[in-house]
Design an enzyme around this catalytic site. Structure first.
Site, PDB file in Angstrom:
ATOM      1  CG  HIS A 281      -1.814   1.093   1.421  1.00 34.02           C
ATOM      2  ND1 HIS A 281      -1.703   1.998   2.452  1.00 34.02           N
ATOM      3  CD2 HIS A 281      -2.884   1.474   0.692  1.00 34.02           C
ATOM      4  CE1 HIS A 281      -2.675   2.878   2.356  1.00 34.02           C
ATOM      5  NE2 HIS A 281      -3.417   2.595   1.307  1.00 34.02           N
TER       6      HIS A 281
ATOM      7  CD  GLU B 102      -2.583   1.948  -3.307  1.00 37.75           C
ATOM      8  OE1 GLU B 102      -1.864   2.261  -2.345  1.00 37.75           O
ATOM      9  OE2 GLU B 102      -3.755   2.336  -3.432  1.00 37.75           O
TER      10      GLU B 102
ATOM     11  CG  ASP C 186      -3.124   6.183  -3.835  1.00 45.66           C
ATOM     12  OD1 ASP C 186      -4.052   5.440  -4.188  1.00 45.66           O
ATOM     13  OD2 ASP C 186      -2.621   6.173  -2.700  1.00 45.66           O
TER      14      ASP C 186
ATOM     15  CG  HIS D 203      -3.451   9.010  -0.388  1.00 45.97           C
ATOM     16  ND1 HIS D 203      -4.223   9.842   0.387  1.00 45.97           N
ATOM     17  CD2 HIS D 203      -4.134   7.838  -0.487  1.00 45.97           C
ATOM     18  CE1 HIS D 203      -5.327   9.184   0.755  1.00 45.97           C
ATOM     19  NE2 HIS D 203      -5.286   7.978   0.246  1.00 45.97           N
TER      20      HIS D 203
ATOM     21  CD  GLU E 237      -7.350   4.936  -5.073  1.00 49.14           C
ATOM     22  OE1 GLU E 237      -6.565   4.430  -4.243  1.00 49.14           O
ATOM     23  OE2 GLU E 237      -8.315   5.655  -4.760  1.00 49.14           O
TER      24      GLU E 237
HETATM   25 CA    CA Z   1      -5.004   3.931  -2.754  1.00 54.47          CA
END
Ligand code: CA
Length: 329
Positions: A27, A54, A56, A69, A160
């Site tokens: 994450h 991950e 963002d 993020h 994301e």
């Molecule tokens: Ca995320």
């Protein structure tokens, strides 16, 4: 006898596939150890054995996909010091108001609460001055693909798209830019090592039906009061809601609270309901230093996740939550 064994193997093979080891999704990289979303954090996640890393994504003024993020910069960078006159009227510094050439000069620090000035996770990597910088999605892809080659392991990516509706109002389209970038680096098909995630169902449907991506998509399911999109996430968690999600996505990424309740308590029906219609479930976020109130130990939380049969989890601590980690049993 041999033939019987082989036919038995074929009969069992769907079960064997269903019981595949859950994936560990780092994450924001190995954010439990290094400032989130930096190349250092991604490289360390790769070294710690994560299966996916991950990212963002928000967009810069000049259209770069930046790994960040928040749409704001002041919680994780020194933007207020380097560009003090660039805040909007609300006092906040938006990544979309800066070109990449400016953003890459910022130092990244551990997350702070901008209201109190306190660190969100006090025992993590020290605050400024820090040796790490922001990076773009393309930088992370090059890093991860490079490490995949030099280590012989295939670690996937898990980008994301942050606040697509807000980006559209600001005249930006990160979804289209992401698909083009992924295509350029060879991520095109459902079996390529990538999941694309978003809270906003309208954006995921656009990727699937208008932009016609074949990549696996994951619908994030948060709490409606977070205002991540205009979606009703309570309705989305019902069997009827999940059936609608299954028309465009291969999986869901729900908050932990929607999956497991407490040690030795039955889980919610969410995982069973999603599995019944063929969707994977990757809940967020397992943090060894910030466990849910109902779970006093990491082992208890991991035990509950294994028992309910999730297909993976987002974690700040990929090493401590690996299925073979002593700490998870
Ligand atoms: Ca995320």
């Amino acid at each position: 006898m041999l033939r019987n064994s082989i036919s038995l193997l074929f009969l069992l093979s769907p079960l064997v596939m269903a019981a595949a080891a859950p994936i560990v999704i780092a994450h924001r990289g190995a954010s439990g150890y290094l400032p989130e979303h930096t190349l250092a954090s991604a490289a360390y996640a790769h070294a710690l054995g994560a299966d996916y890393i991950e990212q963002d994504l928000v967009m810069s003024r000049d259209g770069e996909l930046v790994v960040l993020h928040d749409i704001h910069l002041e919680t994780t960078t020194d933007v207020a010091k380097k560009f003090p006159d660039r805040a909007r009227d609300d006092g906040r510094f938006y990544a979309i108001d800066f070109d990449w050439a400016e953003l890459k000069t910022l130092e990244v620090n551990e997350r702070i609460n901008v209201t109190t000035g306190e660190r969100v996770y006090p025992d993590r990597f020290p605050l400024q001055p820090g040796p790490v910088r922001l990076c773009r999605m393309e930088d992370q892809i090059q890093l991860i693909q490079g490490l995949n080659q030099s280590t012989g392991r295939t670690v996937g990516i898990y980008p994301e798209i942050k606040k697509p509706a807000w980006h559209a109002v600001e005249g930006k389209d990160p979804g289209t830019a992401l698909l083009a970038l992924l295509d350029r680096y060879g991520y095109r098909e459902a079996n390529d090592p990538v999941f694309v995630q978003c809270f906003d169902p309208a954006e995921l449907k656009r990727l699937r039906f208008e932009l016609k991506t074949r990549l696996r998509l994951v619908q994030l399911i948060g709490k409606t009061e977070w205002n991540e999109s205009t979606a009703d996430y309570e309705a989305m968690r019902t069997p009827e809601g999940l059936a609608e999600v299954a028309t465009y996505a291969q999986g869901i990424g729900p908050h932990l609270d929607f999956v497991v309740l407490a040690p030795n308590e039955p889980p919610t029906s969410l995982v069973a309901d999603a599995h019944a219609i063929g969707m994977e479930v990757h809940p967020f976020t397992v943090r060894a230093d910030s466990l849910p109130d109902a779970f006093p130990t990491l082992a208890g939380l991991m035990g509950a996740l294994h028992a309910v049969g999730v297909d993976g989890w987002f974690t700040d601590h990929p090493d401590l939550t690996k299925p073979d980690s002593a700490l998870t049993h």
